[in-house]
Design a protein around this motif. Sequence first.
Motif, mmCIF file in Angstrom:
data_model
loop_
_atom_site.group_PDB
_atom_site.id
_atom_site.type_symbol
_atom_site.label_atom_id
_atom_site.label_comp_id
_atom_site.label_asym_id
_atom_site.label_seq_id
_atom_site.Cartn_x
_atom_site.Cartn_y
_atom_site.Cartn_z
ATOM 1 N N ASN A 233 38.960 26.098 60.277
ATOM 2 C CA ASN A 233 37.943 26.001 60.842
ATOM 3 C C ASN A 233 36.258 26.278 60.566
ATOM 4 O O ASN A 233 35.092 25.265 60.816
ATOM 5 C CB ASN A 233 38.137 26.621 62.541
ATOM 6 C CG ASN A 233 39.525 26.016 63.330
ATOM 7 O OD1 ASN A 233 39.915 25.056 63.225
ATOM 8 N ND2 ASN A 233 39.467 26.247 64.094
ATOM 9 N N SER A 234 36.204 26.973 60.286
ATOM 10 C CA SER A 234 34.742 27.813 59.315
ATOM 11 C C SER A 234 34.397 26.927 58.008
ATOM 12 O O SER A 234 33.432 26.775 58.243
ATOM 13 C CB SER A 234 34.976 29.285 59.218
ATOM 14 O OG SER A 234 35.549 29.565 57.607
ATOM 15 N N LEU A 235 35.466 26.432 57.961
ATOM 16 C CA LEU A 235 35.433 25.178 56.627
ATOM 17 C C LEU A 235 35.967 24.155 56.944
ATOM 18 O O LEU A 235 35.478 23.115 55.874
ATOM 19 C CB LEU A 235 36.034 26.032 55.360
ATOM 20 C CG LEU A 235 35.801 27.335 54.639
ATOM 21 C CD1 LEU A 235 36.621 27.476 53.661
ATOM 22 C CD2 LEU A 235 34.221 27.011 54.316
ATOM 23 N N LYS A 236 35.905 23.042 57.724
ATOM 24 C CA LYS A 236 35.613 22.246 57.826
ATOM 25 C C LYS A 236 34.966 20.685 57.896
ATOM 26 O O LYS A 236 35.041 20.341 57.089
ATOM 27 C CB LYS A 236 36.780 22.118 59.276
ATOM 28 C CG LYS A 236 35.911 22.184 60.453
ATOM 29 C CD LYS A 236 35.918 22.104 62.228
ATOM 30 C CE LYS A 236 34.780 22.520 62.895
ATOM 31 N NZ LYS A 236 35.839 22.300 64.585
ATOM 32 N N LEU A 237 33.786 21.408 58.356
ATOM 33 C CA LEU A 237 32.900 20.435 57.922
ATOM 34 C C LEU A 237 32.440 20.019 55.989
ATOM 35 O O LEU A 237 32.022 19.355 55.793
ATOM 36 C CB LEU A 237 31.402 20.782 58.734
ATOM 37 C CG LEU A 237 31.139 21.274 59.584
ATOM 38 C CD1 LEU A 237 30.447 21.338 60.173
ATOM 39 C CD2 LEU A 237 32.292 20.157 60.416
ATOM 40 N N LEU A 238 33.168 21.307 55.419
ATOM 41 C CA LEU A 238 33.095 21.152 53.883
ATOM 42 C C LEU A 238 34.146 20.571 53.095
ATOM 43 O O LEU A 238 33.831 20.281 52.040
ATOM 44 C CB LEU A 238 33.093 22.483 52.999
ATOM 45 C CG LEU A 238 31.207 23.208 53.669
ATOM 46 C CD1 LEU A 238 31.601 25.047 53.272
ATOM 47 C CD2 LEU A 238 30.433 22.464 53.238
ATOM 48 N N MET A 239 35.730 20.815 53.784
ATOM 49 C CA MET A 239 36.558 20.821 53.099
ATOM 50 C C MET A 239 38.395 19.976 54.076
ATOM 51 O O MET A 239 37.645 21.575 54.429
ATOM 52 C CB MET A 239 36.985 21.484 51.388
ATOM 53 C CG MET A 239 37.360 22.834 52.109
ATOM 54 S SD MET A 239 36.990 24.018 50.680
ATOM 55 C CE MET A 239 38.266 23.392 49.272
ATOM 56 N N PRO A 240 38.941 19.438 53.477
ATOM 57 C CA PRO A 240 39.749 19.766 54.911
ATOM 58 C C PRO A 240 40.980 20.824 54.432
ATOM 59 O O PRO A 240 40.381 21.188 53.216
ATOM 60 C CB PRO A 240 40.182 18.103 54.084
ATOM 61 C CG PRO A 240 40.349 18.134 52.966
ATOM 62 C CD PRO A 240 38.968 18.790 52.556
ATOM 63 N N ALA A 241 42.110 20.558 55.065
ATOM 64 C CA ALA A 241 42.321 22.098 55.343
ATOM 65 C C ALA A 241 43.554 21.428 53.726
ATOM 66 O O ALA A 241 43.852 22.679 53.715
ATOM 67 C CB ALA A 241 43.525 22.091 56.936
ATOM 68 N N ALA A 242 44.007 20.551 53.874
ATOM 69 C CA ALA A 242 45.383 20.618 52.548
ATOM 70 C C ALA A 242 44.424 20.423 51.128
ATOM 71 O O ALA A 242 45.158 21.266 50.701
ATOM 72 C CB ALA A 242 45.423 18.653 53.032
ATOM 73 N N ALA A 243 43.079 20.863 51.962
ATOM 74 C CA ALA A 243 42.585 21.332 49.954
ATOM 75 C C ALA A 243 42.786 22.407 49.585
ATOM 76 O O ALA A 243 42.908 22.913 48.958
ATOM 77 C CB ALA A 243 40.943 20.416 49.939
ATOM 78 N N ILE A 244 42.396 23.246 50.915
ATOM 79 C CA ILE A 244 42.327 24.952 50.520
ATOM 80 C C ILE A 244 44.140 25.418 50.016
ATOM 81 O O ILE A 244 44.076 25.949 49.564
ATOM 82 C CB ILE A 244 41.857 25.631 51.988
ATOM 83 C CG1 ILE A 244 40.448 24.907 52.322
ATOM 84 C CG2 ILE A 244 42.221 26.694 51.946
ATOM 85 C CD1 ILE A 244 40.170 24.941 53.662
#
Length: 277
Positions: A233-244
């Motif tokens: 949730n904290s990085l959702k505006l930067l990159m999708p969860a799948a990428a993480i």
Amino acid sequence: MSKSKPGTEHRARKRFGQNFLEDDNIIRRIVKSISPKAEDNLVEIGPGKGAITEQLLAACPTLNVVELDRDLIPILLSQFIASYPQFQIHQTDALKFDFANLLTDAQGDPKGPLRIVGNLPYNISTPLIFHLLTYQADVKDMHFMLQKEVVDRMAAQPGEKAYGRLGVMVQYYCKVENLFDVPPECFNPRPKVDSAIVRLTPYEQLPHPARDVTLLSRLVNTAFQQRRKTLRNSLKLLMPAAAIESLNIDTSVRPENITLAEYVALSDKLKDLQAQD
């Protein structure tokens, strides 16, 4: 860093965050930790009335100091310039000072890497640290007295409450050593918080180099602005969860549980994603 002396009366100014060190044992311990040498390219930030300055000059007569409070300049000059003619004072704001100017002498010859020391005002300590990190390639080491809470944050490890943006970015560039605490009664006026001495030693080779350190800083800042949220949730505006998750990083943990190496991997992944857009 300073201690009051006869003939050097000066009222500490709150707007400059001044707290003058007045404990001889702590002063000696700080100088021993720094271990200044005659050949050092040594610079002190915030010398105040010169207690530590005096001991630094005795070992390194070419000391440079950066002091914002112009009323302290004549006090410093009257104490030291006769005995140490190479002593130089730069009356300016350390946040705006170009420390690269100290890397060469008047003839333009290199002087060696900087060794930076100082009792940093609490109100500017974090931005000043980030300013100084921009010179890390030209710095041998840094010794600072800071608010203990700031030193704890700089030295914190993943999973610890104090771990955050400051710790990640300082540890990206430097080895961090929390040397010892300094209690309030060592100062005049007494601060309301404990202080600590920290040593920062920039790496000759970064252990986890990022392809884009500006992007790394942005990503880490974004993550810790919402540190109670999951990484997803904290990085959702930067990159999708799948990428993480493609990096084998658990998106359900909080930002405080991610290592420096993992943050670098995330920023490099974000760099790839941006290149695909």
